[in-house]
Design a protein around this motif. Sequence first.
Motif, short mmCIF file in Angstrom:
data_model
loop_
_atom_site.label_atom_id
_atom_site.label_comp_id
_atom_site.label_asym_id
_atom_site.label_seq_id
_atom_site.Cartn_x
_atom_site.Cartn_y
_atom_site.Cartn_z
N TYR A 1 0.84 -1.20 0.00
CA TYR A 1 0.00 0.00 0.00
C TYR A 1 0.87 1.26 0.00
O TYR A 1 0.66 2.18 -0.79
N TRP A 2 1.89 1.28 0.87
CA TRP A 2 2.75 2.46 0.96
C TRP A 2 3.67 2.58 -0.25
O TRP A 2 3.98 3.70 -0.69
N LEU A 3 4.12 1.47 -0.80
CA LEU A 3 4.93 1.53 -2.00
C LEU A 3 4.16 2.20 -3.14
O LEU A 3 4.66 3.08 -3.83
N ASP A 4 2.89 1.78 -3.31
CA ASP A 4 2.06 2.37 -4.37
C ASP A 4 1.77 3.84 -4.08
O ASP A 4 1.79 4.69 -4.99
N LYS A 5 1.50 4.15 -2.82
CA LYS A 5 1.17 5.53 -2.45
C LYS A 5 2.35 6.46 -2.69
O LYS A 5 2.20 7.57 -3.23
N ILE A 6 3.54 6.02 -2.31
CA ILE A 6 4.75 6.83 -2.46
C ILE A 6 5.08 7.04 -3.94
O ILE A 6 5.44 8.14 -4.37
N LYS A 7 4.93 5.98 -4.73
CA LYS A 7 5.16 6.11 -6.18
C LYS A 7 4.15 7.08 -6.79
O LYS A 7 4.47 7.80 -7.74
N GLY A 8 2.94 7.10 -6.23
CA GLY A 8 1.92 8.01 -6.72
C GLY A 8 2.26 9.47 -6.51
O GLY A 8 1.76 10.36 -7.21
N TYR A 9 3.13 9.76 -5.54
CA TYR A 9 3.59 11.12 -5.32
C TYR A 9 4.65 11.54 -6.34
O TYR A 9 5.08 12.69 -6.38
N GLY A 10 5.10 10.57 -7.13
CA GLY A 10 6.16 10.87 -8.09
C GLY A 10 7.55 10.61 -7.52
O GLY A 10 8.55 10.95 -8.15
N TYR A 11 7.62 10.00 -6.33
CA TYR A 11 8.90 9.69 -5.72
C TYR A 11 9.41 8.34 -6.22
O TYR A 11 8.63 7.46 -6.61
N ARG A 12 10.72 8.16 -6.16
CA ARG A 12 11.32 6.84 -6.41
C ARG A 12 11.50 6.17 -5.06
O ARG A 12 11.91 6.80 -4.08
N VAL A 13 11.27 4.87 -4.99
CA VAL A 13 11.25 4.21 -3.68
C VAL A 13 11.80 2.79 -3.78
O VAL A 13 11.65 2.11 -4.79
N ALA A 14 12.43 2.34 -2.70
CA ALA A 14 12.90 0.96 -2.57
C ALA A 14 12.88 0.58 -1.11
O ALA A 14 12.84 1.44 -0.22
N ILE A 15 12.87 -0.72 -0.85
CA ILE A 15 12.88 -1.21 0.53
C ILE A 15 13.71 -2.47 0.59
O ILE A 15 13.79 -3.25 -0.37
N THR A 16 14.38 -2.68 1.73
CA THR A 16 15.20 -3.87 1.91
C THR A 16 15.27 -4.20 3.38
O THR A 16 14.78 -3.45 4.23
N GLN A 17 15.88 -5.33 3.69
CA GLN A 17 16.09 -5.74 5.08
C GLN A 17 17.53 -6.21 5.23
O GLN A 17 18.11 -6.77 4.30
N THR A 18 18.07 -5.99 6.41
CA THR A 18 19.44 -6.44 6.66
C THR A 18 19.67 -6.61 8.16
O THR A 18 18.93 -6.06 8.98
N GLY A 19 20.68 -7.38 8.49
CA GLY A 19 21.05 -7.60 9.89
C GLY A 19 22.50 -8.02 9.99
O GLY A 19 23.04 -8.61 9.04
N ALA A 20 23.14 -7.68 11.09
CA ALA A 20 24.55 -8.03 11.26
C ALA A 20 24.97 -7.81 12.70
O ALA A 20 24.22 -7.20 13.49
N ASN A 21 26.16 -8.28 13.04
CA ASN A 21 26.70 -8.00 14.36
C ASN A 21 27.18 -6.55 14.40
O ASN A 21 27.15 -5.84 13.39
N ALA A 22 27.60 -6.10 15.58
CA ALA A 22 27.95 -4.69 15.76
C ALA A 22 29.06 -4.25 14.81
O ALA A 22 29.00 -3.15 14.25
N GLU A 23 30.04 -5.09 14.60
CA GLU A 23 31.19 -4.72 13.78
C GLU A 23 30.79 -4.51 12.31
O GLU A 23 31.27 -3.59 11.65
N ASN A 24 29.89 -5.36 11.81
CA ASN A 24 29.56 -5.32 10.39
C ASN A 24 28.30 -4.54 10.06
O ASN A 24 28.00 -4.31 8.89
N LEU A 25 27.54 -4.12 11.10
CA LEU A 25 26.24 -3.51 10.84
C LEU A 25 26.31 -2.26 9.96
O LEU A 25 25.54 -2.15 9.00
N PRO A 26 27.19 -1.29 10.25
CA PRO A 26 27.20 -0.09 9.38
C PRO A 26 27.53 -0.40 7.93
O PRO A 26 26.97 0.21 7.02
N ILE A 27 28.40 -1.38 7.71
CA ILE A 27 28.77 -1.77 6.34
C ILE A 27 27.59 -2.45 5.65
O ILE A 27 27.26 -2.15 4.50
#
Length: 257
Positions: free
Chosen positions: A146-172
């Motif tokens: 729903y939000w992906l379609d709504k945001i695209k309707g504003y004319g914005y470009r959009v993407a979504i992802t998921q990630t996880g890591a330990n403290a050392e690797n998280l920012p990378i």
Amino acid sequence: MLVKDLMTKDVITINPSTTVEEAERLMSLNNIGKLVVVEDDNKVVGMITDGDLVQQRKLEMLINDIMTKEVIVTYKNKSIQEASQLLSDNQIGGVPVLDSKNKLVGILTAADIVAGYVKEERTAKISPESSAIYLAMTRSRDYENYWLDKIKGYGYRVAITQTGANAENLPIKLRESTTVAAIARGVIKENLREKMAVSNAVKDAYLQLNLVNPGLGGGFKVSIVRGEGRLAVAVFGKFGHALVDGPEQLAIGMSVV
């Protein structure tokens, strides 16, 4: 928006002659991690955090002896953009807010800034920052779509992802997965300038999260929204380790693109 629009006005303060024991009690009762130290005329003279108190074994020691005396502050009529940059540049989670007479009138935290974007007045077209926040906080596939379609309707470009890591690797991992998703979904082009814009926005968001939960890894949902000459990255999820499953955290980073 100005700092005075988002700051918390009821600031819990202490006097420099307060003991460590009393400061610990005050933080515990109010469930906070820092206190502004003021003199009788409401002049800011220091800051004390729960981390400072943990290192002290003498409960009768005075706050004046252990507080940070070089305090970074902002002013109530400064813009939120200026205040956000101040927090990011100094890697801090909040600053006391002063008036034109250098008297304490509030405190502004990264959480206040994020909440301000969420609560901003609804218009026909919400900002890229708010769009990114709403999308990152979706908890079902239907609501996400729903939000992906709504945001695209504003004319914005959009993407979504998921990630996880330990403290050392998280920012990378955050930077890499966000950049890959942004390129794959056409949010940015695969050139150095636009990849740096994503990297800077991710860095801003990560610094906010790490201030609250330093030294911990976790799992996060990341949204990227581009529009109106800027790019917003919202990061939502949990920090934790083997013994503790931390609370959910939200942060947002921005960059001109």
